[in-house]
Design a protein around this motif. Structure first.
Motif, PDB file in Angstrom:
ATOM      1  N   ALA A   1      12.034 -13.755  23.171  1.00 33.21           N
ATOM      2  CA  ALA A   1      11.942 -13.279  24.807  1.00 33.21           C
ATOM      3  C   ALA A   1      13.317 -13.858  25.339  1.00 33.21           C
ATOM      4  O   ALA A   1      14.151 -14.604  24.894  1.00 33.21           O
ATOM      5  N   PRO A   2      13.434 -13.498  26.375  1.00 35.23           N
ATOM      6  CA  PRO A   2      14.920 -13.920  27.231  1.00 35.23           C
ATOM      7  C   PRO A   2      14.875 -15.514  27.228  1.00 35.23           C
ATOM      8  O   PRO A   2      13.903 -16.056  27.584  1.00 35.23           O
ATOM      9  N   ALA A   3      15.963 -15.657  27.098  1.00 28.74           N
ATOM     10  CA  ALA A   3      16.236 -17.364  27.251  1.00 28.74           C
ATOM     11  C   ALA A   3      15.682 -17.910  28.667  1.00 28.74           C
ATOM     12  O   ALA A   3      16.191 -17.220  29.404  1.00 28.74           O
ATOM     13  N   GLY A   4      15.201 -18.926  28.508  1.00 33.85           N
ATOM     14  CA  GLY A   4      14.358 -19.511  29.647  1.00 33.85           C
ATOM     15  C   GLY A   4      13.239 -18.908  30.175  1.00 33.85           C
ATOM     16  O   GLY A   4      12.846 -19.477  31.249  1.00 33.85           O
ATOM     17  N   SER A   5      12.706 -17.935  29.402  1.00 37.29           N
ATOM     18  CA  SER A   5      11.596 -17.542  29.960  1.00 37.29           C
ATOM     19  C   SER A   5      10.233 -18.447  30.056  1.00 37.29           C
ATOM     20  O   SER A   5       9.584 -18.696  31.141  1.00 37.29           O
ATOM     21  N   GLY A   6       9.982 -19.493  29.025  1.00 40.06           N
ATOM     22  CA  GLY A   6       9.134 -20.272  28.938  1.00 40.06           C
ATOM     23  C   GLY A   6       7.660 -19.547  29.013  1.00 40.06           C
ATOM     24  O   GLY A   6       6.820 -19.660  29.506  1.00 40.06           O
TER      25      GLY A   6
ATOM     26  N   GLU B   1       6.066 -18.999  31.849  1.00 41.24           N
ATOM     27  CA  GLU B   1       5.831 -20.196  32.878  1.00 41.24           C
ATOM     28  C   GLU B   1       7.280 -20.361  33.896  1.00 41.24           C
ATOM     29  O   GLU B   1       6.964 -20.722  35.197  1.00 41.24           O
ATOM     30  N   LEU B   2       8.347 -20.584  32.972  1.00 45.89           N
ATOM     31  CA  LEU B   2       9.535 -21.080  33.647  1.00 45.89           C
ATOM     32  C   LEU B   2      10.092 -19.903  34.310  1.00 45.89           C
ATOM     33  O   LEU B   2      10.725 -20.061  35.545  1.00 45.89           O
TER      34      LEU B   2
ATOM     35  N   ASP C   1      14.784 -29.503  30.595  1.00 44.87           N
ATOM     36  CA  ASP C   1      13.421 -30.697  30.484  1.00 44.87           C
ATOM     37  C   ASP C   1      12.547 -30.244  30.065  1.00 44.87           C
ATOM     38  O   ASP C   1      11.611 -31.020  29.239  1.00 44.87           O
ATOM     39  N   ARG C   2      12.367 -28.885  29.735  1.00 41.24           N
ATOM     40  CA  ARG C   2      10.975 -28.143  29.143  1.00 41.24           C
ATOM     41  C   ARG C   2      11.142 -27.548  27.820  1.00 41.24           C
ATOM     42  O   ARG C   2      10.209 -27.216  27.181  1.00 41.24           O
ATOM     43  N   GLN C   3      12.427 -27.378  27.384  1.00 42.04           N
ATOM     44  CA  GLN C   3      12.900 -26.541  26.331  1.00 42.04           C
ATOM     45  C   GLN C   3      13.588 -27.435  25.322  1.00 42.04           C
ATOM     46  O   GLN C   3      14.446 -26.885  24.595  1.00 42.04           O
TER      47      GLN C   3
ATOM     48  N   ASP D   1       5.504 -19.563  22.538  1.00 43.10           N
ATOM     49  CA  ASP D   1       6.063 -20.747  22.455  1.00 43.10           C
ATOM     50  C   ASP D   1       6.937 -21.067  23.642  1.00 43.10           C
ATOM     51  O   ASP D   1       8.048 -20.492  23.894  1.00 43.10           O
ATOM     52  N   LEU D   2       6.802 -21.827  24.425  1.00 36.47           N
ATOM     53  CA  LEU D   2       7.323 -22.139  25.731  1.00 36.47           C
ATOM     54  C   LEU D   2       8.678 -22.788  25.628  1.00 36.47           C
ATOM     55  O   LEU D   2       9.744 -22.226  26.343  1.00 36.47           O
ATOM     56  N   GLY D   3       8.632 -23.640  24.407  1.00 32.00           N
ATOM     57  CA  GLY D   3      10.131 -24.561  24.521  1.00 32.00           C
ATOM     58  C   GLY D   3      11.321 -23.423  23.583  1.00 32.00           C
ATOM     59  O   GLY D   3      12.257 -23.527  23.923  1.00 32.00           O
ATOM     60  N   ALA D   4      10.587 -22.758  22.725  1.00 32.87           N
ATOM     61  CA  ALA D   4      11.562 -22.096  21.924  1.00 32.87           C
ATOM     62  C   ALA D   4      11.854 -20.334  22.384  1.00 32.87           C
ATOM     63  O   ALA D   4      12.602 -19.530  21.797  1.00 32.87           O
TER      64      ALA D   4
END
Length: 395
Positions: A210-215, A236-237, A161-163, A184-187
């Motif tokens: 960064a670790p996947a899903g960090s946001g 954020e995520l 939803d966010r990425q 970059d929150l999405g990438a």
């Protein structure tokens, strides 16, 4: 002239009036003035009043930057429902009202700006536009478009939803003034750009993954007296705060080595729906302040003494910084003054924090102990039209 005194409790108290500027999704940039009241410092010790409402920034102003090289404020408009965003320049005034200098169309969705190259240029991060842009700052304070970088994402991140696309969330200047970093929150990337001091042109270097899903959302640098450089990153995520030791690859790139990672609430259980937001270094560089939204930890006495309804409050966190290692120690979880502390800023003395509460349409000012880094009483508040997106000091 600005002066301060320090009480026995270690609180430095500002003694003269100061202007603040607030952006909100009402389409207005509001001018505020904070002044000491007759009661003196402490609860009720300041008065926060609206002095002007400034139009012309677009329908959804999202971020304000004060150019420290002159008296110009740059405002970007996120522009949800139009083909492009805008970046607008204003001159400030001692009485508070802003005067429009220039307004330029830009890629949609700008959410952050930073002045770089010794005041010669401005860079912006564009969340919904999946982009970064740069601008030459003209002698008038106006702007001329310089570069635009459009980012792509071949595979969505874990949070679909966010990425689903790149979402640059902030532009940050490093301590040397030679690089701009973009979380970059999405990438899930820290994008790195070197700066050409002659032309202000940006060149993209190898990003940090960064670790996947960090946001990734916001961050700030610290250069210690020993010469070490650390970068503090709020995601954020994942709702985390991380510290990285930074090393430079000549004049073209940067390496980030993780030295600390914690939930934004320390060892407390993460509340459902929490969304980490901001990271600000204290003026003395000894403490880091962060914020988290959408998680009510406190119920406060209403600022309106005639209203008995409690105010649900999200949180700010205060962290002590170990300058030798870059590790953080949680000092305090404090009430933010209401809902969704999307952004906040600390005055130059370090004794006051202005918090923009997005969902409450409110700005509060909180006293801060400059010795131990903790937050204290709410000393002023004012309602602002629309959802508040940023608040900055004009000092």
């Amino acid at each position: 002239m600005r002066f301060q005194h320090v009480s026995a409790g270690g609180l430095a108290t500002s003694a003269v009036a100061v202007n603040l500027y607030v952006s909100s999704y009402s389409g207005i940039v509001t001018s505020l003035q904070l002044a000491p009241s007759a009661q003196g410092p402490g609860i009720g010790g300041y008065v926060l009043t609206t002095t002007a409402s400034n139009n012309g920034s677009g329908p959804q102003p999202s971020w304000l930057t004060k150019d420290s090289y002159n008296d110009v404020i740059y405002c970007v408009d996120e522009a949800f429902s139009t083909p492009n965003g805008t970046v607008t320049a204003y001159t400030t005034s001692k009485s508070g009202p802003l005067t429009l200098i220039d307004s330029q169309p830009t890629v949609i969705g700008p959410v952050s700006t930073v002045v770089y190259n010794d005041g010669k240029a401005l860079a912006a991060a564009h969340y919904s536009g999946s982009a970064a842009t740069s601008w030459t700052i003209l002698p008038s304070g106006g702007l001329k478009a310089l570069q635009a970088f459009i980012f792509n994402l071949t595979t969505p991140g874990p949070n679909t939803d966010r990425q689903e696309a790149p979402h640059p969330h902030e532009v940050i200047l490093d301590p040397t003034g030679s690089f701009i970093i973009i979380p970059d929150l999405g990438a899930d990337l820290l994008r790195v750009f070197s700066i050409d001091p002659k032309t202000s042109l940006l060149t993209e270097s190898t990003p940090f993954s960064a670790p996947a899903g960090s946001g990734l959302r916001h961050g700030t640098f610290l250069k210690t007296e020993s010469g070490k450089t650390f970068f503090f990153l709020v995601s954020e995520l994942a709702n985390t705060i991380a510290s990285y030791e930074v090393t430079y690859i000549g004049t073209t790139g940067m390496n980030f080595t993780n030295v600390f990672l914690s939930g934004i609430y320390g060892n407390r259980t993460m509340p459902d729906g929490a969304a980490a937001a901001e990271a600000v270094l204290s003026p003395d560089k000894k403490f880091l302040l962060t914020s988290s939204r959408n998680a009510t930890f406190f119920n406060l006495t209403n600022f309106d003494k005639t209203n008995s309804t409690k105010i649900p409050s999200d949180t700010l966190q205060s962290w002590a910084i170990d300058h030798a290692t870059g590790e953080l120690s949680l000092k305090q979880i404090a009430p933010a003054g209401g809902s969704f502390p999307r952004q906040f800023s600390v005055n130059k003395a370090g004794d006051l924090v202005a918090v923009g509460l997005q969902m409450d349409g409110r700005v509060v000012v909180i006293e801060r102990n400059v010795v131990d880094g903790t937050l204290g009483d709410f000393v002023a508040n004012v309602d602002v039209a629309g959802q508040v997106t940023s608040v900055i000091w004009d000092e």
